[in-house]
Design an enzyme around this catalytic site. Structure first.
Site, short mmCIF file in Angstrom:
data_model
loop_
_atom_site.label_atom_id
_atom_site.label_comp_id
_atom_site.label_asym_id
_atom_site.label_seq_id
_atom_site.Cartn_x
_atom_site.Cartn_y
_atom_site.Cartn_z
N HIS A 4 0.77 -1.21 -0.08
CA HIS A 4 0.04 0.11 -0.01
C HIS A 4 0.79 1.26 -0.05
O HIS A 4 0.50 2.36 -0.55
CB HIS A 4 -0.80 -0.08 1.22
CG HIS A 4 -1.82 -1.10 1.38
ND1 HIS A 4 -1.82 -1.83 2.42
CD2 HIS A 4 -2.69 -1.82 0.57
CE1 HIS A 4 -2.83 -2.89 2.18
NE2 HIS A 4 -3.29 -2.72 1.07
N ASP A 44 -6.17 6.70 1.65
CA ASP A 44 -6.72 5.54 0.82
C ASP A 44 -8.27 5.43 0.89
O ASP A 44 -8.80 6.20 1.64
CB ASP A 44 -6.02 4.23 1.24
CG ASP A 44 -5.78 3.45 0.28
OD1 ASP A 44 -6.72 2.56 -0.29
OD2 ASP A 44 -4.68 2.84 -0.22
N1 UDP Z 1 8.54 -5.83 -3.35
C1 UDP Z 1 9.94 -6.08 -3.62
N2 UDP Z 1 10.47 -6.63 -3.13
C2 UDP Z 1 10.04 -7.91 -2.29
C3 UDP Z 1 8.70 -7.91 -2.44
C4 UDP Z 1 7.99 -7.03 -2.83
O1 UDP Z 1 10.28 -4.75 -4.06
O2 UDP Z 1 11.05 -8.72 -2.17
C5 UDP Z 1 7.80 -4.81 -3.79
C6 UDP Z 1 7.24 -4.92 -5.30
O3 UDP Z 1 8.31 -4.18 -6.28
C7 UDP Z 1 5.85 -4.11 -5.39
C8 UDP Z 1 5.27 -4.33 -3.91
O4 UDP Z 1 6.53 -4.75 -2.94
O5 UDP Z 1 6.15 -2.93 -5.50
C9 UDP Z 1 4.28 -5.57 -3.97
O6 UDP Z 1 2.98 -4.79 -4.27
P1 UDP Z 1 2.04 -5.81 -5.07
O7 UDP Z 1 0.91 -4.85 -5.30
O8 UDP Z 1 2.68 -6.43 -6.27
O9 UDP Z 1 1.43 -6.75 -3.89
P2 UDP Z 1 1.05 -6.80 -2.42
O10 UDP Z 1 2.56 -6.80 -1.52
O11 UDP Z 1 0.54 -5.53 -2.36
O12 UDP Z 1 0.53 -7.89 -2.20
#
Ligand code: UDP
Length: 480
Positions: A18, A116
């Site tokens: 988020h 949000d």
């Molecule tokens: N992310 C990252 N490294 C990690 C895991 C996640 O940079 O090891 C970042 C990814 O690039 C993205 C975010 O975390 O920007 C994950 O957001 P997404 O909406 O895809 O999934 P959520 O975490 O909300 O389920």
């Protein structure tokens, strides 16, 4: 920093997924418009906050002021086993007094609050301090339309949505199939559903809605949000498509070994596997995935989080990285780590995903279809192998495969209620080895081009954000 520039307050939901788009929005406000920005961080009762704080400070790079709000105790308000989908809105409601105190102490007082969909209770504070009130929806237009339309569905649809014979019709959007339903709609007797309906109504109190998508990607839905007699008449607020807002999270120099390994692999030969910032798989599903990757005989990088037996969003944030005991990957199949030594790279730390996707060796992304991951994949021209888990991810997977044509979806084995190893093996080969991957890659590259164009000077998202920024400046002048 010019003091005559607007001061913007950002209040994202807790959780890296988020916060990342808010940090990206902060960057645009600070660097393109020279605005002063303060981000208010809300904690959720979990140890991952420490990890998030470190990553956020690194990402922020002194661009904005960060205010950590004190944690709120919601234990008397929700069941200890409540899902994140319920804990989030309640936490955001309970944080309002702390947010009010912080705003009161801030000089100069911000003239805009951006939050949000679950943060709109804080609009009462914005009104008290004569601030403009905006919602930044960090997801796509289809989900925004569904959110705004749910209070109408609530009145019109009798019985549970899961028992409907027909898909749910949403103006300007593909209908939502029952099997793709967004988690809060799965059980209308659950408090999480009431919170979601409330959020759909709360958006109407804003002065406008920013969306992390762009006009050319979802033209029909944006048109409906503006003009449709059902949808636009309920919202009655301007909608600003300002995406794709994507930002690097984390420092790739911390993963030197990984990048050294990637440098040695041929172009577009490696499958990157990650399920976002907080999701985990069950142990059984993890075993299938491990075997599927190994059987595909293709190269891969897998960001692994320890498995959990919880399902759906209960598992979110429950298996963290960094469980660094002597048998760190003991939950993977016996002998897996030694067998894959030359073809696979398994890592449990936070990685800089944007940098990985940017590496020329990456040829596909096995993703849970989180919206940030989707945007990052588009911007790097990487096709997705869709492996949705919970929340809105099944809707996203349908959109990516059927509407955008940038993904293939892994089919769940009904007998096992999970994706089997053969399906994973077959699909990885389809994208990396077979010709079928080429059409999808061409399509992602078309989307990439459209995404780059919209954010450049004169592009639709660039213009939408500039229009909004002008509005903030006009308000500032009025108040001076
Ligand atoms: N992310 C990252 N490294 C990690 C895991 C996640 O940079 O090891 C970042 C990814 O690039 C993205 C975010 O975390 O920007 C994950 O957001 P997404 O909406 O895809 O999934 P959520 O975490 O909300 O389920």
């Amino acid at each position: 920093m010019e003091t005559s520039k607007p001061h913007v307050a950002l209040l994202p939901l807790p959780g890296m997924g988020h916060m990342i788009p808010y940090l990206g929005l902060n960057k645009l406000f600070a660097t393109h418009h020279n605005f002063k920005v303060t981000i208010f961080l809300v904690s959720i009762d979990h140890s991952s906050q420490t990890e998030s704080k470190t990553i956020i400070s690194e990402m922020n790079n002194n661009l904005c002021n960060i205010v950590q709000l004190p944690p709120v105790d919601i234990t008397s308000l929700v069941d200890p086993n409540a899902t994140i989908g319920l804990r989030l809105p309640i936490t955001m409601r309970e944080i309002v007094p702390a947010f009010q105190s912080s705003i009161a102490a801030l000089k100069p007082c911000p003239i805009v609050l951006v939050t949000d969909i679950f943060g709109t209770d804080a609009f009462s504070v914005a009104e008290e301090y004569n601030m403009l009130k905006y919602v930044f929806f960090p997801s796509h237009a289809w989900l925004l339309a569904l959110t705004i339309y749910t209070p109408i569905l609530d009145e019109e649809v009798k019985g549970e949505y899961v028992n409907q014979k027909e898909p749910l019709k949403i103006p300007g959007c593909a209908s939502v199939r029952v099997e793709d339903l967004f988690d809060p709609l799965l059980d209308r007797t659950n408090q999480q559903y009431d919170e979601y309906v409330r959020a759909g109504i709360g958006i109407r109190m804003s002065d406008g809605v920013l969306v992390n998508s762009w006009e050319e990607l979802q033209p029909k839905t944006f048109a409906a949000l503006r003009d449709d007699k059902l949808l636009a008449c309920v919202l009655e607020r301007p909608v600003y498509p300002v995406g794709p807002i994507v930002t690097r999270s984390g420092n790739s120099s911390k993963n030197d070994l990984l990048f050294e390994w990637l440098n040695q692999q041929p172009n577009q030969s490696v499958v990157y596997v990650s399920f976002g910032s907080g999701a985990t798989l069950s142990h059984g599903q993890m075993i299938e995935l491990a075997w599927g990757l190994e059987m595909s005989k293709q190269r891969f990088v897998w960001v692994v989080r320890a498995p959990t037996e919880e399902s759906g969003d209960k598992a979110y944030l429950s298996g963290r990285s960094g469980d660094k005991n002597h048998d760190q990957f003991g939950y993977l199949p016996k002998g897996f780590m030694s067998r894959i030594q030359n073809v696979g790279f398994v890592i449990s730390d936070w990685v800089s995903q944007v940098d990985i996707l940017n590496h020329p060796s990456i040829g596909a992304f096995i993703s849970h279809c989180g919206w940030n991951s989707t945007l990052e994949s588009i911007l790097k021209g990487v096709p997705i192998i869709a492996f949705p888990l919970f929340a809105e991810q099944k809707m996203n997977a349908t959109m990516l495969t059927e509407e955008f044509g940038m993904a293939v979806r892994l089919q769940v084995l009904p007998s096992k209620k999970m994706v089997g190893r053969e399906e994973i093996q077959k699909t990885v080969r389809k994208i990396i080895v077979d010709k079928e991957g080429h059409g999808i890659r061409d399509r992602v590259n078309e989307l990439k081009y459209s995404a780059e164009k919209t954010s450049c000077k004169g592009g639709s998202s660039y213009n939408a954000l500039s229009e909004l920024a002008k509005g903030f400046e006009a308000r500032m002048q009025l108040q001076n």
